[in-house]
Design an enzyme around this catalytic site. Structure first.
Site, short mmCIF file in Angstrom:
data_model
loop_
_atom_site.label_atom_id
_atom_site.label_comp_id
_atom_site.label_asym_id
_atom_site.label_seq_id
_atom_site.Cartn_x
_atom_site.Cartn_y
_atom_site.Cartn_z
CB SER A 8 -1.17 0.39 0.67
OG SER A 8 -1.57 1.07 1.35
CG HIS A 33 -3.37 -1.27 -1.48
ND1 HIS A 33 -4.66 -2.10 -2.34
CD2 HIS A 33 -4.11 -0.43 -0.82
CE1 HIS A 33 -5.53 -2.45 -1.40
NE2 HIS A 33 -5.49 -0.87 -1.07
CG ASP A 35 -5.16 2.66 0.05
OD1 ASP A 35 -6.10 1.55 0.14
OD2 ASP A 35 -3.85 2.28 0.63
CG MET A 37 -8.19 7.19 2.13
SD MET A 37 -7.93 6.71 3.64
CE MET A 37 -7.25 5.73 3.80
CG HIS A 66 -8.85 0.09 -1.18
ND1 HIS A 66 -8.71 0.05 0.42
CD2 HIS A 66 -10.87 0.33 -0.69
CE1 HIS A 66 -9.56 -0.35 1.33
NE2 HIS A 66 -10.83 -0.12 0.92
CG MET A 68 -11.05 3.34 1.29
SD MET A 68 -10.34 3.10 2.43
CE MET A 68 -8.91 3.48 1.06
CG MET A 137 -12.28 -2.83 4.37
SD MET A 137 -10.55 -2.13 3.33
CE MET A 137 -9.51 -1.44 5.23
N GLY A 144 -3.39 3.91 8.10
CA GLY A 144 -2.29 3.05 7.92
C GLY A 144 -2.48 2.53 9.10
N GLY A 145 -1.03 1.49 9.42
CA GLY A 145 -0.82 1.43 10.49
C GLY A 145 -1.68 0.86 11.75
CG ASP A 175 -6.81 -2.31 3.15
OD1 ASP A 175 -5.21 -2.63 3.62
OD2 ASP A 175 -6.64 -1.91 2.22
N GLY A 176 -5.46 -4.61 5.57
CA GLY A 176 -5.25 -4.07 6.70
C GLY A 176 -4.52 -4.69 8.26
N GLY A 197 1.28 -2.02 4.14
CA GLY A 197 1.34 -0.67 3.97
C GLY A 197 2.60 -0.77 4.86
CB SER A 198 2.58 0.12 8.65
OG SER A 198 1.82 -0.14 9.01
C1 DX5 Z 1 -7.10 1.88 5.28
C2 DX5 Z 1 -6.57 0.95 3.77
C3 DX5 Z 1 -4.88 0.16 3.95
C4 DX5 Z 1 -4.05 0.90 5.19
C5 DX5 Z 1 -2.84 -0.14 5.22
O1 DX5 Z 1 -8.03 2.32 5.35
O2 DX5 Z 1 -7.00 0.56 3.11
O3 DX5 Z 1 -4.61 -0.30 2.22
O4 DX5 Z 1 -2.88 1.32 4.10
O5 DX5 Z 1 -2.36 -0.20 5.76
P1 DX5 Z 1 -1.25 -1.48 6.96
O6 DX5 Z 1 -0.95 -1.72 6.18
O7 DX5 Z 1 -0.56 -0.55 7.56
O8 DX5 Z 1 -2.29 -1.75 7.98
ZN ZN Z 2 -6.60 -0.18 1.48
#
Ligand code: DX5
Ligand code: ZN
Length: 215
Positions: A8, A33, A35, A37, A66, A68, A137, A144-145, A175-176, A197-198
Site C-alpha cells: 500500500s 495498492h 488508497d 480517501m 481501493h 474509500m 477490510m 495505515g498502521g 487489507d489492514g 502498508g506499514s
Molecule cells: C486503510 C487502507 C490500507 C492501509 C493499510 O484504510 O485501505 O490499504 O494502507 O495499511 P497497513 O498495512 O499499515 O495496515
Molecule cells: Zn486499502
C-alpha cells in the site's frame, strides 16, 4: 500456494515516491495498492488522480485502486483513464452496486468489492459471480498502521465457501494490519492477495519484507 502481495503506497515516502515505486517494481510484489480517501466516507483524505497518473508512468505492475469515497460510480471512467487496472468500491458506499460492477467491467477494469469489518460476507451472494476480487477490510478503513481485527480469519473462511459454492473466480484480498507474522494464517484461511502498508514501508528492508510476505 504463494499469495499475491500488494504494497500500500499510503505508507510510502511521498517526498521520494520515485524511489518507492522502483523498489516495488524490482521486488517480488505483484500489484501496487493505491488508497483513495475523500474525507467523507472515511475520516481521512489521501490522494487522487495526479498521484495515480504519476505512479502509472513508472509502475511496471498492475495498479490495484481501493476507493474509500462516497458515490464511487461517478468516477469509474476517470480512474480507468488515470491508470487503474483493478478498481474496488465499498459495498457501504454504492447503492446500486450491480450497476456499478457492470460499469467497471464495461470500462475494461477488473471489478472489486470491499467490505468493512462489520459487513457480513453473505451480502455478496447475488453479485459474487460477477466479481474479480473481494477485498476484506481487516481494520476500519481510513488509516495505515492500525491493529489487525482477528474476526477476519473467520470471514475469509466463510467467503471462500461462498466463492466455491457460486463457482465465482473472485480472489480474496485482505487489507489492514497485515504482517509477516499473520500472513501464513491469512493464506491458510484462504486469502489470495495480501495488502501491506506499514509492514513494508516502515521495515528496514522493504523488498525483503515483501519476499517474506510471499512465503
Ligand atoms: C486503510 C487502507 C490500507 C492501509 C493499510 O484504510 O485501505 O490499504 O494502507 O495499511 P497497513 O498495512 O499499515 O495496515
Ligand atoms: Zn486499502
Amino acid at each position: 500456494m504463494k499469495p499475491l502481495v500488494a504494497p500500500s503506497m499510503l505508507s510510502a515516502n511521498f517526498a521520494n515516491l520515485n524511489n518507492d515505486i522502483l523498489m516495488v517494481n524490482q521486488s517480488e510484489a505483484d500489484w501496487f495498492h493505491l488508497d483513495v480517501m475523500d474525507g467523507v466516507f472515511v475520516p481521512n483524505i489521501s490522494f487522487g488522480f495526479p498521484i495515480i497518473q504519476a505512479i502509472k508512468k513508472l509502475a511496471t505492475k498492475p495498479l490495484d485502486v481501493h476507493l474509500m469515497i462516497v458515490q464511487p460510480e461517478r468516477y469509474i471512467k476517470q480512474f480507468k483513464e488515470a491508470g487503474a487496472d483493478i478498481l474496488s468500491v465499498h459495498y457501504e458506499a454504492s447503492t446500486h452496486l450491480h450497476r456499478t460492477i457492470q460499469a467497471m467491467k464495461a470500462e475494461g477494469l477488473k471489478a472489486g468489492l470491499v467490505l468493512n469489518p462489520h459487513t457480513n460476507v453473505m451480502v455478496l451472494e447475488d453479485v459474487i459471480a460477477d466479481l474479480d476480487l473481494v477485498l476484506l477490510m481487516s481494520v476500519n478503513p481510513g488509516f495505515g498502521g492500525q491493529a489487525f481485527i482477528e474476526q477476519t480469519y473467520h470471514k475469509i473462511i466463510r467467503l471462500k465457501q461462498l466463492i466455491r459454492d457460486s463457482g465465482s473466480h473472485a480472489l480474496i484480498e485482505v487489507d489492514g494490519g497485515v504482517s509477516v507474522e499473520n500472513a501464513p494464517r491469512l493464506v491458510a484461511a484462504g486469502a489470495d492477495v495480501l495488502v501491506a502498508g506499514s509492514e513494508v514501508f516502515k521495515s528496514k528492508n522493504p523488498a525483503q519484507t515483501i519476499h517474506l510476505l510471499k512465503q
